[in-house]
Design a protein around this motif. Structure first.
Motif, short mmCIF file in Angstrom:
data_model
loop_
_atom_site.label_atom_id
_atom_site.label_comp_id
_atom_site.label_asym_id
_atom_site.label_seq_id
_atom_site.Cartn_x
_atom_site.Cartn_y
_atom_site.Cartn_z
N THR A 189 -4.79 -4.68 1.03
CA THR A 189 -5.79 -5.37 1.84
C THR A 189 -7.20 -5.25 1.24
OG1 THR A 189 -4.45 -4.87 3.79
CG2 THR A 189 -6.67 -5.74 4.16
N THR A 234 -0.04 4.00 3.33
CA THR A 234 0.05 3.66 4.75
C THR A 234 1.52 3.65 5.21
OG1 THR A 234 -1.94 2.30 4.60
CG2 THR A 234 -0.52 1.93 6.50
N LYS A 259 -5.14 -2.32 7.87
CA LYS A 259 -4.52 -3.02 6.75
C LYS A 259 -3.56 -4.11 7.26
CE LYS A 259 -4.95 0.69 3.34
NZ LYS A 259 -5.79 -0.02 2.39
N SER A 298 -6.29 2.56 7.01
CA SER A 298 -4.86 2.29 7.18
C SER A 298 -4.59 1.49 8.45
CB SER A 298 -4.08 3.60 7.20
OG SER A 298 -4.12 4.23 5.94
N ASP A 345 0.83 -1.19 0.00
CA ASP A 345 0.00 0.00 0.00
C ASP A 345 0.87 1.25 0.00
OD1 ASP A 345 -2.77 1.13 0.29
OD2 ASP A 345 -1.82 2.04 2.04
N ALA A 351 2.36 -2.06 5.07
CA ALA A 351 1.07 -2.72 4.86
C ALA A 351 0.85 -3.08 3.41
CB ALA A 351 -0.07 -1.81 5.34
N VAL A 379 -10.66 -0.51 3.28
CA VAL A 379 -10.04 -0.81 4.57
C VAL A 379 -9.21 0.39 5.02
CG1 VAL A 379 -8.47 -2.35 5.82
CG2 VAL A 379 -9.98 -3.26 4.03
#
Length: 524
Positions: free
Chosen positions: A276, A263, A285, A282, A260, A273, A280
């Motif tokens: 996810t 995040t 995740k 942060s 990600d 992270a 969702v």
């Protein structure tokens, strides 16, 4: 016994557009030089290393790589290189902190990031301490890629005063020759911005081909098209293929297993992270797992290659001859935004020939006849609506007015300072090179960069963008004012002081505003 993969007709081309605005000496965090160093570490180091590996394996004509003059200036700048080295060392220190944390998940993150930082430092020390230009020259000489150039400082050319537009193009091509010892045959026009008549500028200055977005060719991108009465060819981005990657709704980078981008681990600044899920938060995740992501990369490689094959077959059948399919992306997508992107890209380039797909560049497409009948192109861009609204819409009307006012002020001043046909000004500048006039033009080009209205229209660091536009406008105005009031000493000091922050394009010569041909040198 395996049946050989059937070769499909036509050619597939990947075009990468590498660009960041001038960030050196204009802030660090959250917007400023940090943006450059993140992109350098995440994208430029990794994409160049990928091309180096392909070249070492004998691959040629793998992609067309655009590098804008303003980005090239930063990647060659000694201050930026030294600061990048410090940034990489800081990355490794932050990873060390994470690797010694009590939490096992953070420790695993730290070990992984330490290894990545160490590899990046080794690569930077081996290949990048003298800037990007030696890398680019080497890769171009090896034939693994085609270089695309562009105008200085990345202006949205359709909205520029014609003199400034032509000057920016000429100087951008001259800058490319100075850095890479070759003039690019093709360019990526900033934002794919086009206005009818710009093809004449291209033809005059030796540009043989350029990129537009698919809708500019009414979606018929299966062949390049000569524009108007020129031999300059416009190649269009195939949105069907490009959006397999690029689409914010269904593109590959949004897969739940990929890292990600948004995040952060707030103790170390590292990214722990995976995506996810799109909805969702942060805080919720899941931890990133490179091995699980690696399996997804292979699936996406196979999916992309399959879609390229099918697109080439269908487009070739539609037009009754071998077709061209062009996928075009920002280079920064690969690595900076999409962590797994460089791995995916290298696997795609290696897998395509195995799947019977011919890979080439825009230059090879033009050479080998993937060109159709001439067209007249409309005013267009690759921005929202495929028109100019991002750069001249109501939300950026104040910047449009600012750009027009600053350009008029700058041209009036430069005309009086260095126009060889004009009357001598009391400042005494006329006839020779004027560093004052050079800096006026430099600050004007930075004022009219397309990045500032883009950032405002998209509400991404809009305050920073407005501040930058007005800062360069102020620099232009105060240098012009001092010069035109005959205060030569003050004008020289102001130009010198502003050049400390904006020390790019040392070969820029304001006298070339009065030449119609490409400059033959960048001397004084």
């Amino acid at each position: 016994m395996n049946t050989p993969t059937r070769t499909v007709p036509g050619q597939f081309t990947i075009v990468l557009h590498s660009h960041l605005p001038w960030l050196a000496n204009h802030g660090r965090w959250p917007v400023g030089e940090e943006w450059l160093y993140q992109s350098w570490a995440g994208s430029y180091l990794r994409v160049v290393a990928m091309l180096r590996r392909l070249a070492e394996d004998g691959a040629t004509d793998q992609l067309s790589l655009g590098v804008t003059p303003v980005l090239a200036a930063q990647l060659d700048d000694p201050h930026c290189a030294a600061s990048m080295y410090e940034w990489l060392a800081d990355w490794q220190l932050r990873a060390t902190d994470a690797a010694t944390a009590p939490d096992p998940t953070r420790r695993e993150l730290g070990v992984r990031e330490f290894q990545s930082a160490a590899a990046a430092i080794a690569d930077f020390e081996m290949h990048w301490r003298h800037g990007a230009s030696p890398q680019i020259r080497s890769l171009a000489s090896a034939g693994v890629m085609e270089i695309l150039g562009g105008p200085l400082a990345h202006p949205f050319a359709p909205l520029l005063d014609p003199r400034v537009r032509q000057f920016s193009l000429r100087e951008g091509l001259a800058d490319a020759r100075g850095r890479w010892a070759r003039q690019p045959a093709g360019i990526w026009a900033p934002e794919c911005g086009f206005a009818p008549g710009m093809e004449l500028d291209y033809a005059t200055n030796g540009v043989e081909h350029f990129m537009v977005d698919g809708p500019t060719l009414r979606g018929d991108t299966a062949l390049g098209r000569p524009v108007g009465d020129t031999d300059v060819v416009a190649f269009g981005r195939d949105l069907t293929i490009s959006y397999r990657v690029w689409s914010p709704k269904s593109g590959y980078p949004g897969h739940p297993m990929y890292r990600d981008f948004h995040t952060y681990d707030h103790l170390t600044g590292l990214k722990p992270a995976r995506v996810t899920g799109r909805s969702v938060s942060s805080a919720d995740k899941k931890p990133y797992d490179p091995q699980r992501a690696d399996h997804v990369i292979d699936r996406h490689v196979d999916d992309f290659v399959d879609h390229v094959r099918r697109r080439l077959i269908s487009e070739s059948e539609r037009i009754g001859r071998p077709a061209l399919v062009v996928a075009a992306f920002d280079t920064e997508l690969f690595g900076h935004w999409w962590h797994e992107g460089p791995i995916w890209l290298e696997r795609v380039l290696r897998r395509l020939p195995e799947a019977g797909v011919r890979v080439g560049t825009l230059a090879t497409a033009r050479r080998d006849g993937y060109v159709g009948a001439p067209v007249d192109l409309p005013a267009s861009s690759w921005g929202s609506g495929k028109d100019w609204r991002v750069w001249n819409g109501p939300q950026v009307e104040h910047l449009v007015r600012l750009n027009a006012e600053v350009t008029e002020t700058a041209l009036e001043a430069v005309d009086k300072l260095v126009d060889p046909a004009g009357p001598r000004h009391p400042s005494g500048y006329r006839g020779g090179r004027s560093r004052v006039a050079d800096q006026i033009v430099r600050e004007t080009l930075l004022t009219v960069s397309s990045d500032w209205p883009f950032m405002v229209s998209k509400d991404t660091a809009a305050h920073y963008a407005v501040d930058r536009a007005h800062k360069h406008a102020h620099a232009t105005r105060e240098i012009c004012d001092a010069a035109l009031r005959g205060r030569a000493g003050l004008a020289e000091r102001l130009a010198h002081n502003w050049s400390q922050a904006d020390n790019l394009f040392a070969g820029l010569d304001a006298r070339r505003l009065y030449t119609a041909a490409l400059p033959s040198d960048t001397g004084s």
